[in-house]
Motif scaffolding. Structure first.
Motif, PDB file in Angstrom:
ATOM      1  N   GLY A 252     -36.354  30.774  -0.129  1.00 51.55           N
ATOM      2  CA  GLY A 252     -36.256  31.133  -1.541  1.00 51.55           C
ATOM      3  C   GLY A 252     -37.341  30.490  -2.391  1.00 51.55           C
ATOM      4  N   GLU A 253     -37.605  31.099  -3.523  1.00 52.40           N
ATOM      5  CA  GLU A 253     -38.650  30.616  -4.437  1.00 52.40           C
ATOM      6  C   GLU A 253     -38.289  29.246  -5.009  1.00 52.40           C
ATOM      7  N   GLU A 254     -37.013  29.059  -5.282  1.00 54.85           N
ATOM      8  CA  GLU A 254     -36.581  27.791  -5.868  1.00 54.85           C
ATOM      9  C   GLU A 254     -36.851  26.631  -4.914  1.00 54.85           C
ATOM     10  N   TYR A 255     -36.564  26.842  -3.624  1.00 58.67           N
ATOM     11  CA  TYR A 255     -36.792  25.772  -2.657  1.00 58.67           C
ATOM     12  C   TYR A 255     -38.282  25.512  -2.451  1.00 58.67           C
ATOM     13  N   ARG A 256     -39.085  26.580  -2.453  1.00 57.02           N
ATOM     14  CA  ARG A 256     -40.537  26.388  -2.309  1.00 57.02           C
ATOM     15  C   ARG A 256     -41.084  25.566  -3.469  1.00 57.02           C
ATOM     16  N   ALA A 257     -40.593  25.842  -4.680  1.00 56.27           N
ATOM     17  CA  ALA A 257     -41.039  25.069  -5.845  1.00 56.27           C
ATOM     18  C   ALA A 257     -40.595  23.608  -5.720  1.00 56.27           C
ATOM     19  N   PHE A 258     -39.373  23.409  -5.214  1.00 54.34           N
ATOM     20  CA  PHE A 258     -38.850  22.055  -4.995  1.00 54.34           C
ATOM     21  C   PHE A 258     -39.718  21.285  -4.002  1.00 54.34           C
ATOM     22  N   MET A 259     -40.114  21.950  -2.907  1.00 54.11           N
ATOM     23  CA  MET A 259     -40.928  21.290  -1.897  1.00 54.11           C
ATOM     24  C   MET A 259     -42.344  21.028  -2.397  1.00 54.11           C
ATOM     25  N   ASP A 260     -42.886  21.940  -3.182  1.00 58.22           N
ATOM     26  CA  ASP A 260     -44.218  21.716  -3.764  1.00 58.22           C
ATOM     27  C   ASP A 260     -44.199  20.463  -4.650  1.00 58.22           C
ATOM     28  N   LYS A 261     -43.141  20.324  -5.439  1.00 58.88           N
ATOM     29  CA  LYS A 261     -43.006  19.154  -6.304  1.00 58.88           C
ATOM     30  C   LYS A 261     -42.847  17.887  -5.470  1.00 58.88           C
ATOM     31  N   THR A 262     -42.075  17.990  -4.377  1.00 60.02           N
ATOM     32  CA  THR A 262     -41.867  16.835  -3.500  1.00 60.02           C
ATOM     33  C   THR A 262     -43.167  16.404  -2.831  1.00 60.02           C
ATOM     34  N   MET A 263     -43.964  17.370  -2.373  1.00 58.67           N
ATOM     35  CA  MET A 263     -45.222  17.030  -1.719  1.00 58.67           C
ATOM     36  C   MET A 263     -46.208  16.402  -2.695  1.00 58.67           C
ATOM     37  N   LEU A 264     -46.101  16.750  -3.972  1.00 57.80           N
ATOM     38  CA  LEU A 264     -46.929  16.075  -4.974  1.00 57.80           C
ATOM     39  C   LEU A 264     -46.541  14.601  -5.070  1.00 57.80           C
ATOM     40  N   LYS A 265     -45.243  14.318  -4.913  1.00 61.08           N
ATOM     41  CA  LYS A 265     -44.786  12.931  -4.913  1.00 61.08           C
ATOM     42  C   LYS A 265     -45.298  12.189  -3.676  1.00 61.08           C
ATOM     43  N   VAL A 266     -45.361  12.898  -2.544  1.00 58.79           N
ATOM     44  CA  VAL A 266     -45.919  12.302  -1.334  1.00 58.79           C
ATOM     45  C   VAL A 266     -47.383  11.930  -1.556  1.00 58.79           C
ATOM     46  N   GLU A 267     -48.117  12.831  -2.185  1.00 59.98           N
ATOM     47  CA  GLU A 267     -49.529  12.556  -2.471  1.00 59.98           C
ATOM     48  C   GLU A 267     -49.678  11.370  -3.423  1.00 59.98           C
ATOM     49  N   ALA A 268     -48.780  11.266  -4.372  1.00 59.47           N
ATOM     50  CA  ALA A 268     -48.830  10.125  -5.298  1.00 59.47           C
ATOM     51  C   ALA A 268     -48.587   8.814  -4.559  1.00 59.47           C
ATOM     52  N   LEU A 269     -47.681   8.849  -3.584  1.00 56.54           N
ATOM     53  CA  LEU A 269     -47.440   7.648  -2.784  1.00 56.54           C
ATOM     54  C   LEU A 269     -48.664   7.304  -1.942  1.00 56.54           C
ATOM     55  N   ARG A 270     -49.363   8.320  -1.434  1.00 56.70           N
ATOM     56  CA  ARG A 270     -50.583   8.058  -0.662  1.00 56.70           C
ATOM     57  C   ARG A 270     -51.631   7.360  -1.518  1.00 56.70           C
ATOM     58  N   GLU A 271     -51.698   7.736  -2.776  1.00 59.29           N
ATOM     59  CA  GLU A 271     -52.668   7.096  -3.670  1.00 59.29           C
ATOM     60  C   GLU A 271     -52.261   5.652  -3.964  1.00 59.29           C
ATOM     61  N   LYS A 272     -50.970   5.423  -4.129  1.00 58.83           N
ATOM     62  CA  LYS A 272     -50.498   4.075  -4.442  1.00 58.83           C
ATOM     63  C   LYS A 272     -50.548   3.165  -3.221  1.00 58.83           C
ATOM     64  N   TYR A 273     -50.278   3.752  -2.024  1.00 61.50           N
ATOM     65  CA  TYR A 273     -50.261   2.984  -0.777  1.00 61.50           C
ATOM     66  C   TYR A 273     -51.266   3.595   0.200  1.00 61.50           C
ATOM     67  N   PRO A 274     -52.494   3.099   0.207  1.00 62.66           N
ATOM     68  CA  PRO A 274     -53.536   3.686   1.063  1.00 62.66           C
ATOM     69  C   PRO A 274     -53.187   3.656   2.556  1.00 62.66           C
ATOM     70  N   THR A 275     -52.297   2.763   2.970  1.00 62.45           N
ATOM     71  CA  THR A 275     -51.934   2.679   4.386  1.00 62.45           C
ATOM     72  C   THR A 275     -50.843   3.678   4.759  1.00 62.45           C
ATOM     73  N   PHE A 276     -50.335   4.418   3.802  1.00 62.08           N
ATOM     74  CA  PHE A 276     -49.239   5.367   4.053  1.00 62.08           C
ATOM     75  C   PHE A 276     -49.790   6.637   4.686  1.00 62.08           C
ATOM     76  N   ALA A 277     -49.282   6.958   5.883  1.00 66.20           N
ATOM     77  CA  ALA A 277     -49.640   8.210   6.571  1.00 66.20           C
ATOM     78  C   ALA A 277     -48.334   8.937   6.854  1.00 66.20           C
ATOM     79  N   TYR A 278     -48.020   9.946   6.054  1.00 67.52           N
ATOM     80  CA  TYR A 278     -46.728  10.621   6.152  1.00 67.52           C
ATOM     81  C   TYR A 278     -46.513  11.238   7.508  1.00 67.52           C
ATOM     82  N   GLN A 279     -45.353  10.936   8.097  1.00 70.49           N
ATOM     83  CA  GLN A 279     -44.965  11.505   9.387  1.00 70.49           C
ATOM     84  C   GLN A 279     -43.607  12.156   9.237  1.00 70.49           C
ATOM     85  N   LYS A 280     -43.499  13.411   9.627  1.00 75.46           N
ATOM     86  CA  LYS A 280     -42.223  14.141   9.482  1.00 75.46           C
ATOM     87  C   LYS A 280     -41.228  13.614  10.513  1.00 75.46           C
TER      88      LYS A 280
END
Length: 280
Positions: A252-280
């Motif tokens: 659904g579109e709502e979930y895709r928008a939710f995940m896009d927003k979540t991945m932006l938060k992941v990117e923000a964490l990467r900027e704050k923590y350079p040693t962070f390498a996201y693993q699913k």
């Protein structure tokens, strides 16, 4: 009035920093705590050749990692969890086996390692780790899981042997190493003294319950994680929860928008923590 006997967990001189590489070798307790590190995005290697229960098998794992040239040089921390002093010796070779591979029991002889034998294996473990990872910090623990098949008194004797051996190893004069490289985390004592109620055990009444593992994790974090690492756990928690969300309509579109927003938060964490390498 005090209604609990709280076990003291001394803070090490060096603490775990965000996303440092960690090695776990040992019994099922090493599996449980190692998985928590992985869930919190720490690059953790957990029992690469299967669960190991005794000091000899822990040594065998590290020797095999060395011989197969598994990358160990970047490991900052190694957690070694001992479950028993019982070993099985293959009669045909006289060698201690790490897994009987469901072969007939008649092919093996069971033996109990003495305190001195356990110390000898653990000394070789520490020396091997230090040779491969000069800056590694080693944390020894004794698993709180009892072994019903030995009998409960015999299980306690087994734990006592391991505790005596660990106590000798962590003494700085034993291996002539700086005291900051060797630590003992009292998982066994916390289960026996703080969490002595059966509600902290799984249905088999032997393994710690999920709630007990959560508490042991909290005590470990409290003592061993640096302020930066504890802050990472706080920052990661809402993102972790969002990533774990399972929608009714994944396309659904709502979930895709939710995940896009979540991945932006992941990117923000990467900027704050350079040693962070996201693993699913």
């Amino acid at each position: 009035m005090e209604f609990r006997t709280i076990v003291d967990v001394p803070k090490p001189e060096v603490q775990i920093e965000p996303h440092e590489e960690v090695l776990f070798v040992g019994s099922c307790f090493a599996d449980s705590i190692g998985q928590r590190f992985q869930e919190e995005q720490f690059p953790a290697v957990i029992n690469p050749y299967g669960t190991m229960y005794n000091p000899a098998s822990v040594l065998h794992t590290l020797e095999r990692m060395r011989d197969e040239e598994v990358q160990m040089t970047e490991k900052k921390w190694a957690f070694l969890t001992l479950g028993t002093n019982h070993v099985y010796i293959e009669k045909a070779t006289g060698e201690i086996v790490d897994n009987c591979q469901k072969r007939p029991a008649a092919l093996f002889q069971e033996k109990e390692l003495t305190v001195e034998e356990c110390v000898g294996y653990l000394q070789r473990v520490v020396e091997l780790l230090r040779s491969c990872c000069p800056d590694v910090n080693i944390v020894l623990t004794v698993s709180p899981i009892r072994y019903r098949k030995y009998g409960y008194h015999e299980s306690q004797l087994s734990k006592a042997t391991l505790l005596l051996a660990v106590d000798q190893i962590i003494h700085p004069s034993t291996l002539h190493l700086p005291p900051s490289t060797l630590y003992y985390f009292p998982a066994y004592e916390i289960m026996m003294d703080e969490l002595r109620d059966y509600r902290f055990y799984a249905p088999d009444m032997l393994h710690p319950s999920e709630q007990a593992v959560d508490y042991l994790w909290e005590r470990l974090v409290e003592a061993y994680f640096s302020p930066a690492a504890r802050q990472w756990l706080t920052d990661w928690q809402p993102v972790k929860q969002a990533l774990a969300h399972r929608p009714f309509q994944p396309d659904g579109e709502e979930y895709r928008a939710f995940m896009d927003k979540t991945m932006l938060k992941v990117e923000a964490l990467r900027e704050k923590y350079p040693t962070f390498a996201y693993q699913k």
